[in-house]
Write a protein that holds these residues in place. Structure first.
Motif, PDB file in Angstrom:
ATOM      1  N   GLN A  66       0.816  -1.207   0.000  1.00 54.61           N
ATOM      2  CA  GLN A  66       0.000   0.000   0.000  1.00 54.61           C
ATOM      3  C   GLN A  66       0.855   1.264   0.000  1.00 54.61           C
ATOM      4  O   GLN A  66       0.627   2.190  -0.782  1.00 54.61           O
ATOM      5  N   THR A  67       1.842   1.305   0.874  1.00 55.94           N
ATOM      6  CA  THR A  67       2.648   2.517   1.019  1.00 55.94           C
ATOM      7  C   THR A  67       3.707   2.644  -0.077  1.00 55.94           C
ATOM      8  O   THR A  67       3.792   3.671  -0.765  1.00 55.94           O
ATOM      9  N   ASN A  68       4.513   1.611  -0.228  1.00 58.69           N
ATOM     10  CA  ASN A  68       5.680   1.726  -1.114  1.00 58.69           C
ATOM     11  C   ASN A  68       5.339   1.628  -2.599  1.00 58.69           C
ATOM     12  O   ASN A  68       6.014   2.256  -3.424  1.00 58.69           O
ATOM     13  N   ILE A  69       4.334   0.859  -2.931  1.00 55.12           N
ATOM     14  CA  ILE A  69       3.977   0.705  -4.344  1.00 55.12           C
ATOM     15  C   ILE A  69       2.783   1.589  -4.713  1.00 55.12           C
ATOM     16  O   ILE A  69       2.878   2.463  -5.578  1.00 55.12           O
TER      17      ILE A  69
ATOM     18  N   TYR B  68       9.858   3.895 -13.839  1.00 57.45           N
ATOM     19  CA  TYR B  68      10.383   3.770 -15.203  1.00 57.45           C
ATOM     20  C   TYR B  68       9.237   3.712 -16.214  1.00 57.45           C
ATOM     21  O   TYR B  68       9.283   4.363 -17.275  1.00 57.45           O
ATOM     22  N   LEU B  69       8.200   2.945 -15.896  1.00 51.44           N
ATOM     23  CA  LEU B  69       7.048   2.828 -16.784  1.00 51.44           C
ATOM     24  C   LEU B  69       6.405   4.186 -17.027  1.00 51.44           C
ATOM     25  O   LEU B  69       6.096   4.563 -18.164  1.00 51.44           O
TER      26      LEU B  69
ATOM     27  N   LYS C  84      10.318  -1.770  -2.954  1.00 45.15           N
ATOM     28  CA  LYS C  84      11.080  -0.621  -3.458  1.00 45.15           C
ATOM     29  C   LYS C  84      11.483  -0.846  -4.913  1.00 45.15           C
ATOM     30  O   LYS C  84      11.427   0.081  -5.727  1.00 45.15           O
ATOM     31  N   VAL C  85      11.874  -2.066  -5.268  1.00 43.49           N
ATOM     32  CA  VAL C  85      12.211  -2.382  -6.663  1.00 43.49           C
ATOM     33  C   VAL C  85      10.972  -2.237  -7.540  1.00 43.49           C
ATOM     34  O   VAL C  85      11.032  -1.686  -8.649  1.00 43.49           O
ATOM     35  N   ALA C  86       9.837  -2.729  -7.047  1.00 40.07           N
ATOM     36  CA  ALA C  86       8.596  -2.618  -7.817  1.00 40.07           C
ATOM     37  C   ALA C  86       8.242  -1.159  -8.069  1.00 40.07           C
ATOM     38  O   ALA C  86       7.820  -0.785  -9.177  1.00 40.07           O
ATOM     39  N   ALA C  87       8.431  -0.321  -7.060  1.00 42.26           N
ATOM     40  CA  ALA C  87       8.143   1.104  -7.219  1.00 42.26           C
ATOM     41  C   ALA C  87       9.107   1.746  -8.217  1.00 42.26           C
ATOM     42  O   ALA C  87       8.712   2.637  -8.988  1.00 42.26           O
TER      43      ALA C  87
END
Length: 375
Positions: free
Chosen positions: A100-103, A184-185, A176-179
């Motif tokens: 919820q928060t990071n992504i 980038y997207l 964090k990697v997903a975010a």
């Protein structure tokens, strides 16, 4: 007089957010902070800045809250996204909380910024028909590298640069990697209208190490100075990196950078992370595994007398070395608190940390005592 901020700082009550709110004014910026927690020191530390610095209670996981910020403050030109759940929250928050928060929080912020750009460009009454966000800085972490960072004793240390592929170790690093990927997207979809830089910062928190073995090994100041040689950065240098990023983002467009004090260890053609046929997988990397003290003595000979005068010692082993040379070169970043410079300061009897370190202070990560994080 109306308040017209040009920098939006999320997570303004945290370590870096607080530092940015305090220091950005000295760089000529007017920051607006948002956080789910109040932080009085961001607006009352200096009387000269209290009228030009504001913090608003805002939850980045709520899309309507974020949209309201942009509609109320159309002067925003830069976004520094520091708000996050951190590694210490792994033991106190659910995986869903991290998502919820990071992504989702990062997605909401990006979409609000894009909507802000489009709404301004579609407004014929707007004098700036090419309105856009000049920079979006996503503050990430070297923890994203995850399991790659830990080499077993008896194995050479490894260089960590932007080419190393992360391997998830926990939900913190994974989100964090997903975010980062979402950033980038969004940049790809918007191109020059939304320049985005990812700054993967190494350790800058003043709290004690969460590893009991490391805490027992040496004095906390001793450990943190050692870490400046391979995995730590002063918070004032992180702020400077953010300022450099804001200035360079438009010309770069998209980029990822490791933000860590430049290491005194020298990388050469033999310093590779892959095994090679002739067995020469870098004498330095092997030495860092077996005798790190000798390696640092070779790199910074002055360290030995400084450490001896304080009854300090260097680490027996180093498992990784962060290479921030890309940030130094491309962002024109010039850190003031490198291992070598800190040794010089200590030799002169000066404080080795920045003033900003003390201004921000220890914040912990939980409202209630949770192990070493809130001691």
């Amino acid at each position: 007089m109306s308040f017209s901020p040009d920098v939006l700082v999320t997570g303004s009550s945290g370590h870096l957010g607080h530092a940015l709110m305090y220091a950005l004014k000295s760089y000529g910026y007017t920051p607006l902070g948002i956080d789910i927690l109040p932080e009085t020191t961001t607006t009352t530390t200096r009387s000269s800045s209290s009228s030009s610095s504001h913090t608003i209670i805002c939850d980045i996981t709520k899309r309507e809250d974020i949209n309201k910020i942009f509609s109320q403050y159309p002067s925003i030109k830069h976004i520094i996204h520091t708000a996050t759940l951190h590694k210490p929250h792994v033991c106190s928050h659910s995986k869903q909380d991290f998502i919820q928060t990071n992504i989702l929080g990062t997605l909401h912020l990006l979409e609000a910024a894009i909507s802000f750009i489009h709404n301004n460009n579609n407004n014929k009454n707007n004098d700036d028909n090419d309105h856009r966000i000049d920079s979006f800085l996503y503050i990430s972490t070297t923890s994203t590298f995850g399991s790659v960072l830990r080499t077993k004793k008896g194995s050479p240390a490894i260089w960590i640069d932007e080419n190393v592929v992360p391997v998830a170790k926990n939900i913190y690093g994974a989100t964090k990697v997903a975010a980062e990927d979402i950033c980038y997207l969004m940049h790809q979809e918007q191109r020059d209208r939304l320049p985005i830089l990812v700054l993967r910062t190494s350790r800058f928190f003043p709290e004690k190490d969460d590893d009991e073995d490391m805490r027992m090994m040496m004095d906390d100041d001793n450990l943190k100075v050692c870490e400046l040689s391979y995995r730590r950065v002063d918070i004032a240098d992180v702020v400077q990196a953010c300022v450099c990023g804001m200035k360079k983002a438009k010309s770069i467009g998209w980029g990822k950078y490791i933000i860590s004090a430049p290491t005194p260890f020298k990388r050469d053609v033999h310093d590779i992370n892959d095994d090679d046929d002739d067995g020469d997988n870098s004498g330095l990397l092997k030495q860092l595994d077996s005798d790190a003290a000798s390696a640092i003595k070779h790199a910074v000979s002055a360290y030995e007398s400084v450490f001896l005068s304080r009854n300090w010692k260097f680490l027996e082993r180093i498992d990784r070395v962060y290479d921030s040379s890309k940030a130094v070169k491309e962002l024109d970043w010039h850190p003031n608190y490198t291992f070598e410079k800190v040794i010089d300061k200590l030799a002169r009897g000066e404080e080795w940390r920045s003033d900003l370190t003390f201004i921000v202070g220890k914040k912990g990560y939980h409202s209630k005592p949770t192990g070493v994080y809130t001691e």
